[in-house]
Design an enzyme around this catalytic site. Structure first.
Site, PDB file in Angstrom:
ATOM      1  N   SER A 298       0.818  -1.205   0.000  1.00 27.97           N
ATOM      2  CA  SER A 298       0.000   0.000   0.000  1.00 27.97           C
ATOM      3  C   SER A 298       0.859   1.266   0.000  1.00 27.97           C
ATOM      4  O   SER A 298       1.709   1.421  -0.865  1.00 27.97           O
ATOM      5  CB  SER A 298      -0.955  -0.062   1.198  1.00 27.97           C
ATOM      6  OG  SER A 298      -2.127   0.629   0.896  1.00 27.97           O
TER       7      SER A 298
ATOM      8  N   HIS B 261      -7.721  -5.694  -0.056  1.00 23.54           N
ATOM      9  CA  HIS B 261      -6.481  -4.935   0.113  1.00 23.54           C
ATOM     10  C   HIS B 261      -5.723  -5.510   1.318  1.00 23.54           C
ATOM     11  O   HIS B 261      -6.155  -5.367   2.465  1.00 23.54           O
ATOM     12  CB  HIS B 261      -6.888  -3.490   0.398  1.00 23.54           C
ATOM     13  CG  HIS B 261      -5.763  -2.527   0.521  1.00 23.54           C
ATOM     14  ND1 HIS B 261      -5.018  -2.134  -0.557  1.00 23.54           N
ATOM     15  CD2 HIS B 261      -5.272  -1.852   1.589  1.00 23.54           C
ATOM     16  CE1 HIS B 261      -4.115  -1.248  -0.146  1.00 23.54           C
ATOM     17  NE2 HIS B 261      -4.245  -1.076   1.149  1.00 23.54           N
TER      18      HIS B 261
HETATM   19  C1  GCU Z   1      -5.414   4.716   1.786  1.00 20.05           C
HETATM   20  C2  GCU Z   1      -4.876   5.508   0.640  1.00 20.05           C
HETATM   21  C3  GCU Z   1      -4.059   4.630  -0.314  1.00 20.05           C
HETATM   22  C4  GCU Z   1      -3.021   3.855   0.458  1.00 20.05           C
HETATM   23  C5  GCU Z   1      -3.662   3.106   1.593  1.00 20.05           C
HETATM   24  C6  GCU Z   1      -2.708   2.363   2.520  1.00 20.05           C
HETATM   25  O1  GCU Z   1      -6.391   3.823   1.362  1.00 20.05           O
HETATM   26  O2  GCU Z   1      -5.968   6.114  -0.007  1.00 20.05           O
HETATM   27  O3  GCU Z   1      -3.437   5.422  -1.307  1.00 20.05           O
HETATM   28  O4  GCU Z   1      -2.327   2.995  -0.415  1.00 20.05           O
HETATM   29  O5  GCU Z   1      -4.364   4.038   2.403  1.00 20.05           O
HETATM   30  O6  GCU Z   1      -1.568   2.753   2.657  1.00 20.05           O
HETATM   31  O7  GCU Z   1      -3.167   1.398   3.148  1.00 20.05           O
END
Ligand code: GCU
Length: 428
Positions: A258, A399
């Site tokens: 992420s 995710h």
């Molecule tokens: C949020 C953000 C993302 C990021 C994520 C994370 O969802 O919008 O861009 O990748 O956090 O780091 O878990």
């Protein structure tokens, strides 16, 4: 949208951006039919309009042009390598993980501030490796404070408030750690607290302030944001590996999930010593194409996380077509080194197709080095790794960084970091 993602979006909107849950999610497109046509910049065309046709010309001429554009418009100027730095082993437990591993905590002190760490990382290593160790390293791969490599909770600001995003909290468990070590790898995780806390009010309180770049509020037009500072931290781990003979620094893979996947990609783009990189669900500002209007956008990310990027990036909100670069060129900056991008089916926010297509469009640069890339505009079948040194998978589920992902990453590292493989032994 799954419930975890709703909670993530709502929390990050409320805590970071001030918009509402429905605001952030409703603003983002998740309908493939509504993705407007877009034209990507061609990585192989130089600023003067001429075409690059060889790997050598890419490395010496075109690559620096593109890198500079990312510095100016996306991540900010990179921080310099410290003139003098000292790695201090703070503690070592040779009976960690029920006697199966060595656990070590290392501080980095800069010459100017001896006794004052700017960076701290923890390592878990197999006890009796047969030779210099290959490693996976990244930010928040596990909780550095725990005796076992358990999931890390990203911290915000000076407080101990947990990250608003649960995605960064899932990263490794005991069984994965056992697998990594038994396959002959070490694993290193860095905290961001000392380096650049993940908050617009505190991100500059670590390394930036020690380097005389303290500032209140979001970065100026070309100033480095937190992603650039985290990437700088990853390079310091490579410094440590290079000067510590028990490691094989030429077989060190940067990995990030992420937001840390975004940082890992920028680190590999800036630091050619990073042998290979794995970006897990990195999304907007990471592997996903900014021009593809699907999932998180430049407007949404720079509003919620203004401290991640240089100030200029937010000026492309709603006019991504004006960006002088797109994220396939970030992946191309890593060529000819191996790169692995992975997405998850339910992680529409990170735009799996945009991540896959970025690899497809980076492939022209890998081809200059005789490395096969990826082709085709349709996402590959679920749970199937495709490609070799330019590799991709789309995992079922949310995710997250799961055991399935780690299994594929271990296989990838085994293949691309095999001792003797060209690019691994630089003397070749
Ligand atoms: C949020 C953000 C993302 C990021 C994520 C994370 O969802 O919008 O861009 O990748 O956090 O780091 O878990």
């Amino acid at each position: 949208m799954n419930c975890v993602r709703w909670i993530q979006l709502g929390l990050h909107a409320l805590l970071c951006g001030g918009t509402t849950l429905t605001g952030a999610a409703a603003e983002a497109n998740r309908d493939e039919a509504r993705v407007a046509p877009y034209v990507l910049p061609d990585p192989l065309v130089r600023a003067d309009g001429s075409r690059v046709t060889t790997g050598a010309a890419w490395l010496s001429e075109r690559r620096p042009e593109i890198r500079q554009l990312f510095e100016r418009h996306v991540y900010g100027r990179p921080l310099p390598r410290p003139e003098s730095q000292r790695f201090q082993v703070v503690s070592e437990d040779r009976e960690a993980m029920d006697g199966r591993a060595v656990r070590r905590i290392v501080n980095l002190e800069l010459g100017t501030a001896q006794g004052m760490p700017v960076l701290r990382f923890a390592l878990f290593l197999p006890k009796s490796p047969p030779g210099p160790l290959p490693v996976f390293f990244g930010v928040h791969v596990f909780d550095t404070a725990k005796a076992w490599p358990e999931v890390a909770v990203a911290r915000r600001g000076a407080s101990t408030e947990p990250s608003p995003v649960s995605g960064t909290e899932r990263s490794i468990g005991r069984s994965v750690a056992d697998r990594i070590l038994s396959r002959g790898y070490g694993v290193i995780s860095m905290d961001i607290e000392l380096l650049a806390p993940d908050s617009v009010t505190h991100y500059a309180s670590g390394v930036l302030s020690q380097m005389g770049q303290a500032r209140a509020g979001a970065p100026g037009p070309e100033e480095p944001g937190a992603l650039a500072v985290w990437a700088w931290g990853l390079s310091r781990i490579v410094d440590y590996l290079e000067q510590t003979p028990e490691f094989d620094a030429r077989r060190a893979v940067a990995i990030g999930h992420s937001r840390m996947g975004k940082a890992a990609l920028w680190a590999a783009a800036c630091d050619e010593r990073i042998a290979a990189v794995i970006s897990n669900n990195s999304g907007c500002g990471g592997a996903a194409l900014s021009r593809r209007n699907y999932g998180e956008t430049v407007a949404i990310i720079t509003r919620a996380f203004p401290h991640w990027f240089c100030g200029n990036f937010s000026t492309y909100a709603g006019r991504e077509e004006a960006l002088p670069v797109d994220q396939h060129e970030l992946l191309a900056l890593i060529a000819p080194r191996p790169v692995y991008v992975a997405s998850a089916v339910e992680d529409w926010w990170a735009d799996p197709k945009g991540e896959y297509l970025a690899l497809v469009h980076a492939s022209a640069v890998y081809a200059l080095f005789g490395k096969p890339g990826l082709s085709g505009t349709n996402l590959p079948p679920v749970d199937t790794a495709v490609g070799s040194e330019v590799r991709y998978h789309l995992r079922a589920g949310q995710h997250d960084l799961t055991d399935f992902d780690w299994g594929r990453y271990l296989d990838f590292a085994d293949e691309v970091l095999r001792p003797g493989r060209p690019g691994v032994n630089r003397s070749e």
